[in-house]
Write an enzyme that holds these catalytic residues in place. Structure first.
Site, short mmCIF file in Angstrom:
data_model
loop_
_atom_site.label_atom_id
_atom_site.label_comp_id
_atom_site.label_asym_id
_atom_site.label_seq_id
_atom_site.Cartn_x
_atom_site.Cartn_y
_atom_site.Cartn_z
N GLY A 112 0.77 -1.23 0.00
CA GLY A 112 0.00 0.00 0.00
C GLY A 112 0.81 1.28 0.00
CG LEU A 113 3.27 2.15 2.55
CD1 LEU A 113 4.32 1.91 3.62
CD2 LEU A 113 2.47 3.40 2.88
CB SER A 116 6.20 -2.55 -6.69
OG SER A 116 5.08 -1.72 -6.95
CB ALA A 117 6.55 2.68 -7.72
CB ALA A 118 9.97 2.85 -3.61
CG ASP A 160 2.04 3.92 -6.90
OD1 ASP A 160 1.15 4.64 -6.39
OD2 ASP A 160 1.94 2.69 -7.00
#
Length: 383
Positions: A112-113, A116-118, A160
């Site tokens: 939820g944060l 994956s994009a980070a 994101d």
């Protein structure tokens, strides 16, 4: 690798996690969204390699990622896929001869944060650093999106990646995902002090295996049908988005839509209005109204977008009756993972105690992994 002294690594990249106060589930339909980057996120410490090898260990997951840039492996549904995907997409334009070896760590539980994009943005930056490649902020966003869509298999929007690249501390990112215009809106002098609470349910989630992609398809189907009913010009299904359909068209033809498609469209159009109202409240320092819009977004996510697991719905109900929370909802796609809340920091301890006690009453089996983390806003990744 695991026993290697962290001080021996020459380079460090930090990419923040993000939360979206308003604009839930609309970025893939080219909607209006908002976001904060958090002071918690992904850290990669690494050295460059000259032979094209990539070796990564994780402080959060078992095993080791190991491959060579000369022969990239296929997707394996493993945490190493993000590194392979970053290399694959980047190598389509650039020649990658140098890899890296290092250790990656996330500072909060996954779910939820936009972890994956980070992670993807972190790997993209490591490969660029090793190969002397300079990317602009929009390029980083686009490459990261392509990794998720084309390699991982999740039909993500732009929220994101944009938050994790463009955000600035103490400012709210306002992004129009249709034309990619951004505005960083500072806190008003009348804005009360606030912090962002991340409430992890104890249950992780995996987007590619969830209902995420189905919801995207339902939104597109609603848009495609509305265009057809109204006589609007339409092209390929994949290129269709609700943002292209005026709300007046939805109001006129919504009763012709299947129930689920109508619900998804209802959420989209009303979420756009909540974003607009929330932005105006933020500009004037009206955190009460801003928070109320977040709570309404959470309710719509449950009843119209039909996201949310039983643990997250329980946390949402608990947040509604918790003193000191201005507003809260699911964070991310809402299929397990986290909730986020804008809170009064003066009431942090009572908020922690109340939520923990109430959640334990309904889901004691998840308390072993249950976490409440209180964060500040932060800058996006430093390229």
């Amino acid at each position: 690798m695991k026993g290697k002294n962290m001080s021996t690594y020459q380079h460090t990249i930090f990419c923040p996690y993000r939360v979206c106060p308003l604009g839930a589930h609309v970025d893939h339909q080219l909607g209006l969204v908002t976001g904060f980057a958090l002071d918690k996120g992904i850290t990669l410490e690494f050295n460059e390699t000259t032979d094209g090898s990539v070796k990564i260990t994780s402080k959060n997951f078992d095993g080791e990622v190991s491959f060579n840039l000369a022969v990239l492996p296929e997707k394996e549904s493993y945490w190493g896929d993000f590194a392979v995907g970053a290399a694959k997409i980047l190598s389509e334009k650039y020649t990658l001869t140098k890899g890296f070896e290092g250790v990656i760590e996330g500072t909060l539980p996954v779910g939820g944060l936009s972890s994956s994009a980070a992670v993807i943005i972190t790997y993209l930056n490591a490969l660029c650093k090793a190969n002397a490649i300079t990317l602009t902020q929009p390029q980083v966003v686009q490459y990261a999106i392509r990794v998720e869509r084309e390699f991982i298999g999740v039909n993500v929007g732009k929220l994101d990646q944009s938050c994790e690249v463009y955000c600035k501390k103490d400012k709210l990112l306002y992004l129009d995902t249709q034309d990619d215009t951004t505005e960083l809106i500072p806190c008003s002098k009348d804005m009360p002090t606030f912090k962002i609470a991340i409430i992890y349910s104890g249950v992780s989630r995996k987007l590619a295996g969830s209902a995420y992609n189905l919801r995207v398809e339902e939104c597109k189907a609603a848009a495609y049908a509305l265009k057809g009913y109204s006589g609007m010009e339409y092209g390929k299904f994949f290129d269709t988005h609700l943002r292209e359909v005026p709300e007046s068209v939805y109001d006129e033809y919504k009763d012709k839509l299947p129930e689920n498609w109508r619900k998804r469209a209802h959420h989209f159009y009303h979420e756009q209005e909540r974003v607009r109202k929330g932005i105006e409240a933020w500009r004037t320092g009206d955190i009460k109204t801003f928070g109320e819009m977040i709570f309404r977004s959470g309710k719509s996510s449950i009843y119209y977008y039909e996201a949310g697991s039983a643990p997250l719905k329980a946390l949402y109900d608990i947040m509604l009756r918790t003193d000191g929370i201005y507003g809260g909802r699911f964070s991310g796609a809402g299929f397990n993972g986290c909730c986020m809340a804008i809170i009064d920091p003066a009431k942090e301890e009572s908020i922690r105690e109340y939520i923990t006690t109430e959640y334990a009453k309904v889901f004691p089996e998840y308390m072993k992994d249950f976490v409440i983390a209180v964060c500040d806003t932060a800058d996006g990744v430093n390229l």
